[in-house]
Write a protein that holds these residues in place. Structure first.
Motif, PDB file in Angstrom:
ATOM      1  N   SER C  45       0.832  -1.203   0.000  1.00 42.18           N
ATOM      2  CA  SER C  45       0.000   0.000   0.000  1.00 42.18           C
ATOM      3  C   SER C  45       0.866   1.252   0.000  1.00 42.18           C
ATOM      4  O   SER C  45       0.540   2.243  -0.656  1.00 42.18           O
ATOM      5  N   GLN C  86      -7.525   0.538  -0.516  1.00 41.86           N
ATOM      6  CA  GLN C  86      -7.791  -0.778   0.049  1.00 41.86           C
ATOM      7  C   GLN C  86      -9.202  -0.865   0.630  1.00 41.86           C
ATOM      8  O   GLN C  86      -9.902  -1.826   0.415  1.00 41.86           O
ATOM      9  N   ASP C 163      -5.683  -1.433  -4.852  1.00 40.62           N
ATOM     10  CA  ASP C 163      -5.118  -2.022  -3.644  1.00 40.62           C
ATOM     11  C   ASP C 163      -6.081  -3.091  -3.139  1.00 40.62           C
ATOM     12  O   ASP C 163      -7.164  -2.779  -2.650  1.00 40.62           O
ATOM     13  N   GLU C 164      -5.706  -4.328  -3.281  1.00 40.24           N
ATOM     14  CA  GLU C 164      -6.506  -5.469  -2.832  1.00 40.24           C
ATOM     15  C   GLU C 164      -7.969  -5.407  -3.257  1.00 40.24           C
ATOM     16  O   GLU C 164      -8.857  -5.336  -2.426  1.00 40.24           O
TER      17      GLU C 164
HETATM   18 MG   LIG Z   1      -2.139  -2.745   2.096  1.00 39.38          MG
END
Ligand SMILES: [Mg+2]
Ligand SMILES: Nc1ncnc2c1ncn2[C@@H]1O[C@H](COP(=O)(O)OP(=O)(O)OP(=O)(O)O)[C@@H](O)[C@H]1O
Lengths: 268, 317, 237
Positions: C45, C86, C163-164
């Motif tokens: 991140s 995220q 992010d994810e």
């Molecule tokens: Mg992360």
């Protein structure tokens, strides 16, 4: 992003750190009261107060530079006292002419202004030492000792507990906004939208934050209930003050009282 | 530090002791009464809701937006708190916010904390409540009352609170009323627009997501009569004090009176202290130099002591 | 030189002193799709937040689309890099889905009609067209994720950084998302713990651990290296 760097408390082992928070609190307020009571132009008293503040800063081992830098925070407000230089009647010192109208500074005016700025600066230093050497829970002990109603103290406590969580969320909202605040660089486009749109977006973010806060407070309430909360705030009784701390308290108050009377007698 | 406060938190040193103490007294009375009222109205739910909302308002003050030329709009939060919680709980929430700002972040002084709570908490909330209620009545349940009322309540809360600050500065002899009033009023008439926009934005968000929260305040009008009285008193005080203060440009009259009072109080003390206690202090610059030397000595010895104990601690561990 | 990411010698420490990136260098060519994997706390991140200047102040340089990421260029960079956080709760700050998706285009100064078109298109792309008037706050996790992606698609970015994206999605939502990403013809850097998705979607994969890039190469090859995967806490699907 974690923002614990927002908490001004700095852990330490100094004498000031170890002083009972109640004593610290009373002495800080007494100091600020003394500064406020000191008449303008009582320079010896200001010098002694400043030396006292310096002594406390050194004792606290926080670093003189650190405290001075933080003390700059209160400076902008000094602007509010600036006009007094020119409006207070007294011996004229110098004149400024701004186009058609002139301003005349007087000695009394300058004296009043410098006194206000000094008072403010010295007081802020003491407040900084207080908050940097006392963790918030101990400040709450001082509040309780000062007979602040329990409900209010517990609101303070809950606020402190969630302040960092919510400040964190506010920062993430800001981050998300700036991530999408882009400009294509093409000519002829007014980047940024209108002021009122920007204002409303910021408001939407605030509303978002409030909503999360309110919904979280519901969950907190349930969690508190499930641990036996019945609306009554209870806490342990405060421990008695140790003899040494009593001594510091009495000496400190006596010293400050003497300074106040001194200034009042010879310069008031 | 990320958050930039409004230029409305008075630091220590800017208000005279008398003004500070009078405002402390007023603040303690009103906050005490609010605590009782909140205890009755909200019951046990009160603490978590108010604590978390206070945190949210504090954090919400970080959510700025650029206006022009490097300046930005911010939130004080009195209006939105009043609309969401009703006046009494809002006073407590603002008290907490302003209290933490002073205690922990040196935004506003400690001796003048009473005044700051008074201005932002009590005046801000009372004004918001008045204006918002008035528009609610006019709109008769239509949504425009929420938004127009919210905007004007937010603007007025900032503007009037700023006037209160200016008056207090004038009465303390810190800033002449005929400069402080227009200057503070003028600046905050602009800043108030930012407050209004953010408040409306927040209301719009809450209106869209949880309408019940925005309209809940309507159930709490029971509080009215006491608030009306308090509001009227504040309005009256402002109405009387503003021209009064403006007529005596630097609040000098007031300061002079305080001085006369002090002189009278000093006489007997002079009589008690014999002349020979502090000889030579009559010379002012000499006294200042002496104080300087004494101060330097004190600081020097403290520094020496600290260095010594530090070394001892260092070798011990 | 368009649609390209160039990171060289990037090191970064958070204000509390924690060093999160150590001398990271990475080059991604136009229209390449790259996966960024590694255990929790590896610095994924942190790296991603550097790509449009949300984090900065470390040493080394980052440039996207041939433009160095620094203060003067931030507005341009942010228009080109679509960053999806995220947590979608961080991403969605407006009252309704429509307002949120419209934020980027309005900020860029597009006309009302263009903004409307962009919003429609973006919502269409994530198959959420009939959600425009919904309140984002009360959507499910998967719905929020898709809206979050729409909020950057509406800006027509040249590079998409996620992010994810699949965390917290049910199998069908995950499948939909993979298909969506597969269909988008732009440069993409995706941080993820979902190695199955990596296997399916990303020809190239970068492994990070403790702030360093420890491996960078063809997914098919790296995924066969059992020792490497084990050393960095990764598990083959
Ligand atoms: Mg992360
Ligand atoms: N604001 C911060 N302040 C200090 N340290 C931080 C901060 N944010 C992240 N870190 C630390 O930096 C390191 C890298 O964090 P990062 O969020 O980049 O990891 P990640 O690879 O995205 O992990 P995950 O898979 O859990 O999302 C971690 O050790 C984390 O604790």
């Amino acid at each position: 992003m974690h923002i614990h760097f927002l908490d001004p408390f700095i852990a330490g082992q100094s004498a000031i750190h170890r002083l009972d928070p109640r004593v610290k609190f009373v002495l800080a307020v007494a100091f600020i009261l003394t500064a406020a009571l000191t008449p303008s132009g009582a320079w010896p008293v200001y010098v002694l107060l400043f030396a006292l503040a310096m002594g406390v800063i050194v004792l606290s081992e926080l670093g003189v530079g650190f405290v001075f830098r933080r003390a700059v925070l209160a400076l902008p407000f000094v602007l509010a006292a600036l006009p007094v230089i020119f409006t207070l009647p007294g011996v004229p010192l110098f004149s400024l002419s701004l186009g058609s109208w002139g301003l005349t500074a007087t000695a009394d005016g300058v004296e009043r202004f410098v006194s206000i700025a000094l008072k403010s600066w010295i007081s802020v230093q003491i407040a900084i030492v207080l908050s940097s050497s006392t963790p918030f829970p101990e400040l709450m002990v001082a509040m309780r000792a000062a007979r602040v109603p329990r409900l209010l103290v517990s609101i303070f406590g809950l606020m402190w507990r969630y302040l960092f969580v919510l400040a964190d969320e506010a920062m993430r909202l800001l981050r998300a906004r700036s991530a999408r605040s882009g400009a294509t660089g093409l000519p002829g486009m007014k980047v940024g939208g209108s002021i009122s749109w920007r204002g409303r977006v910021a408001g939407g973010m605030a509303g978002n934050l409030f909503l999360r806060a309110i919904e979280r407070s519901d969950r907190i309430y349930v969690a508190m209930l499930s641990r036996g909360y019945d609306g009554e705030v209870r806490d342990l009784p405060l421990p008695p003050l140790r003899a040494l701390h009593w001594l510091v308290l009495i000496c400190g108050v006596a010293l400050l009282g003497m300074l106040a009377i001194f200034g009042f007698l010879f310069y008031g | 530090m990320l958050y930039a406060p409004l230029p409305m938190h008075i630091p220590d040193g800017f208000l005279s002791v008398l003004v500070s103490l009078v405002l402390w007294a007023a603040t303690i009375l009103v906050v005490g009464y609010s605590l009782r009222r909140v205890g009755q109205d909200l019951g046990e739910r009160q603490a978590p809701l108010m604590g978390v909302l206070a945190a949210a308002i504090f954090a919400g003050q970080m959510l700025n937006f650029t206006v022009a030329g490097g300046t930005s709009g911010h939130l004080m939060g009195a209006a939105i708190a009043t609309i969401l919680l009703g006046p009494w709980a809002a006073i407590l929430v603002l008290t907490t916010v302003v209290g933490v700002q002073a205690l922990v972040f040196q935004d506003g002084g400690l001796l003048v904390l009473g005044a700051n709570i008074f201005n932002m908490g009590i005046v801000g909330v009372a004004v918001s409540y008045f204006v918002y209620r008035t528009f609610q009545r006019l709109a008769n349940g239509k949504p425009w009352g929420i938004f127009v009322g919210g905007f004007i309540a937010a603007w007025a809360s900032i503007f009037i609170a700023a006037l209160a600050v200016a008056l207090q500065l004038a009465f303390s002899g810190t800033s002449p009323a005929n400069i402080a009033l227009p200057a503070m009023g003028g600046i905050h008439a602009l800043i108030g627009l930012g407050e209004g926009l953010i408040t409306v934005g927040a209301l719009a968000f809450l209106y869209a997501t949880r309408r019940d929260l925005v309209t809940a305040g309507e159930g709490q009008v029971k509080a009215s009569s006491a608030v009306w009285v308090a509001g009227l008193l504040i309005a009256l005080a402002l109405a009387i004090a503003s021209p009064l203060a403006s007529a005596h440009p630097d609040g000098l009259e007031w300061v002079a009176e305080q001085r006369g009072f002090l002189d009278a109080a000093r006489e007997p003390l002079y009589n008690v202290i014999p002349d020979y206690v502090l000889p030579g202090i009559a010379n002012e610059s000499l006294a200042t130099i002496l104080a300087g030397i004494l101060g330097a000595l004190i600081v020097f010895f403290i520094a020496l002591g600290v260095a010594y104990t530090r070394r001892k601690r260092g070798t011990a561990s | 030189m368009h649609h390209e990411i160039e990171v060289s010698g990037l090191s970064f420490a958070y204000p509390d002193g924690h060093v999160a990136l150590r001398n990271v260098s990475l080059h991604i060519t136009p229209c390449e799709k790259v996966a960024l994997v590694g255990p929790n706390g590896a610095g994924k991140s942190t790296l991603i937040l550097h790509l449009n200047g949300i984090l900065n102040g470390g040493s080394g340089t980052v440039s996207v689309c041939g433009l160095e990421v620094k203060k003067e260029n931030l507005a341009r960079v942010r228009a080109m890099v679509g960053l999806v956080f995220q947590s979608p709760d961080d991403q969605l700050f407006s009252p309704t889905v429509y307002d949120d998706v419209a934020y980027g285009p309005i900020y860029q100064g597009l006309s009302a009609a263009e903004v409307d078109g962009r919003v429609r298109e973006a919502l269409q792309a994530v198959r959420m067209s009939n959600y425009a008037r919904r309140v984002s706050h009360h959507l499910s996790m998967g719905e929020k994720k898709r809206i979050a992606i729409a909020t950057v698609l509406s800006m027509k970015p040249e590079i998409l950084v996620l992010d994810e994206p699949t965390a917290g999605l049910d199998p069908r939502a995950r499948r939909d998302l993979i298909k969506l990403l597969d269909d988008l013809p732009i440069t993409m850097l995706v941080s993820t713990h979902d190695l199955r998705m990596v296997q399916e979607l990303f020809p190239r994969m970068v492994i990070m651990d403790e702030g360093r890039i420890v491996a960078d190469g063809e997914t098919a090859v790296l995924l066969k290296d059992q020792a490497l995967l084990e050393a960095h806490g990764l598990e083959l699907p």
